[in-house]
Design a protein around this motif. Structure first.
Motif, PDB file in Angstrom:
ATOM      1  N   ALA A 244     -35.094  78.449 -23.020  1.00  0.00           N
ATOM      2  CA  ALA A 244     -34.337  79.400 -23.861  1.00  0.00           C
ATOM      3  C   ALA A 244     -33.947  80.691 -23.239  1.00  0.00           C
ATOM      4  O   ALA A 244     -32.996  81.001 -23.333  1.00  0.00           O
ATOM      5  N   LEU A 245     -34.869  81.309 -22.617  1.00  0.00           N
ATOM      6  CA  LEU A 245     -34.690  82.465 -22.090  1.00  0.00           C
ATOM      7  C   LEU A 245     -33.766  82.237 -20.690  1.00  0.00           C
ATOM      8  O   LEU A 245     -32.860  83.108 -20.475  1.00  0.00           O
TER       9      LEU A 245
ATOM     10  N   CYS B   2     -30.003  86.977 -22.159  1.00  0.00           N
ATOM     11  CA  CYS B   2     -31.328  87.053 -22.875  1.00  0.00           C
ATOM     12  C   CYS B   2     -32.378  87.897 -21.939  1.00  0.00           C
ATOM     13  O   CYS B   2     -32.531  87.548 -20.705  1.00  0.00           O
TER      14      CYS B   2
ATOM     15  N   PHE C 173     -34.297  86.144 -30.275  1.00  0.00           N
ATOM     16  CA  PHE C 173     -33.911  86.339 -28.875  1.00  0.00           C
ATOM     17  C   PHE C 173     -33.275  87.766 -28.850  1.00  0.00           C
ATOM     18  O   PHE C 173     -32.684  88.413 -29.671  1.00  0.00           O
TER      19      PHE C 173
ATOM     20  N   SER D 298     -30.991  75.785 -28.515  1.00  0.00           N
ATOM     21  CA  SER D 298     -32.368  76.503 -28.082  1.00  0.00           C
ATOM     22  C   SER D 298     -33.515  75.992 -29.062  1.00  0.00           C
ATOM     23  O   SER D 298     -34.830  75.780 -28.895  1.00  0.00           O
TER      24      SER D 298
ATOM     25  N   VAL E  44     -37.636  86.194 -25.311  1.00  0.00           N
ATOM     26  CA  VAL E  44     -37.608  85.091 -26.331  1.00  0.00           C
ATOM     27  C   VAL E  44     -39.014  85.123 -26.704  1.00  0.00           C
ATOM     28  O   VAL E  44     -40.082  85.210 -26.175  1.00  0.00           O
TER      29      VAL E  44
ATOM     30  N   VAL F 291     -29.901  81.295 -22.972  1.00  0.00           N
ATOM     31  CA  VAL F 291     -28.934  82.266 -23.795  1.00  0.00           C
ATOM     32  C   VAL F 291     -28.604  83.193 -22.893  1.00  0.00           C
ATOM     33  O   VAL F 291     -29.226  83.992 -21.959  1.00  0.00           O
TER      34      VAL F 291
ATOM     35  N   SER G 167     -28.488  80.247 -28.751  1.00  0.00           N
ATOM     36  CA  SER G 167     -29.814  80.141 -29.447  1.00  0.00           C
ATOM     37  C   SER G 167     -30.068  79.107 -30.351  1.00  0.00           C
ATOM     38  O   SER G 167     -30.991  78.504 -30.635  1.00  0.00           O
TER      39      SER G 167
ATOM     40  N   CYS H  43     -31.284  90.233 -26.524  1.00  0.00           N
ATOM     41  CA  CYS H  43     -30.354  90.320 -25.427  1.00  0.00           C
ATOM     42  C   CYS H  43     -29.922  91.731 -25.210  1.00  0.00           C
ATOM     43  O   CYS H  43     -29.946  92.520 -25.972  1.00  0.00           O
TER      44      CYS H  43
END
Length: 133
Positions: A10-11, A17, A107, A125, A20, A14, A122, A109
Motif C-alpha cells: 500500500a505504501l 504516501c 494513509f 489497497s 501507512v 498510494v 487507498s 501522504c
C-alpha cells in the motif's frame, strides 16, 4: 500475503504516501506500520491515539443524529467508514476495515498529493490489507 507485506505494498501503491498504519481503535495501538522515514512514522503514531474520537466520538454521533432528523432516516451502519483530512503538509485518509469495524487503515501522504488518486488507490489497497488480517 502477510499484513506487513500488504501495508508495504500500500505504501508503494498510494501516490505520495509517506506512511501507512493499521490501527486498533479500541486501544489506539498501531498493529502494523510502514513509513518512508522516522518522522512519517511519528506522525502516524500521534494520529493513532486520537483515531477513536474521529470515528466514534460525540461529534460523529451528533452529525448522524442531524442527518436522521433531516429525513435521512435510520442509519444502518453507525459511524463514518472513511475520513479524509487536509492538514498543512499532509493529506490523511482513514478507512475503516469492512470486516473489522474496530480497525482503521491510515494513509499519510504529502499535502500536494492528488486527493482523487490517493483515495482511489487507498481504497484499492484496503482490500489487500483486510485479506491479510
Amino acid at each position: 500475503m502477510a499484513l506487513d507485506a500488504a501495508i508495504k505494498s500500500a505504501l508503494d501503491t498510494v501516490p505520495d504516501c509517506l506512511a501507512v498504519g493499521y490501527i486498533d481503535m479500541n486501544t489506539g495501538m498501531l498493529l502494523e506500520m510502514q513509513g518512508e522515514s522516522p518522522a512519517s512514522v511519528d506522525v502516524l503514531e500521534t494520529v493513532s491515539i486520537a483515531i477513536s474520537n474521529l470515528f466514534q466520538g460525540h461529534g460523529v454521533q451528533a452529525f448522524e443524529k442531524l442527518l436522521a432528523e433531516a429525513g435521512d432516516g435510520a442509519i444502518d451502519n453507525a459511524g463514518f467508514s472513511e475520513v479524509t483530512i487536509f492538514s498543512g503538509d499532509h493529506l490523511f485518509v482513514f478507512l475503516k476495515a469492512r470486516d473489522y469495524q474496530e480497525h482503521v487503515v491510515c494513509f499519510v501522504c504529502r499535502g500536494g498529493a492528488n486527493p482523487g488518486m490517493v483515495m482511489a488507490k487507498s481504497q484499492m489497497s484496503l482490500g489487500k490489507i483486510a485479506e491479510a488480517v
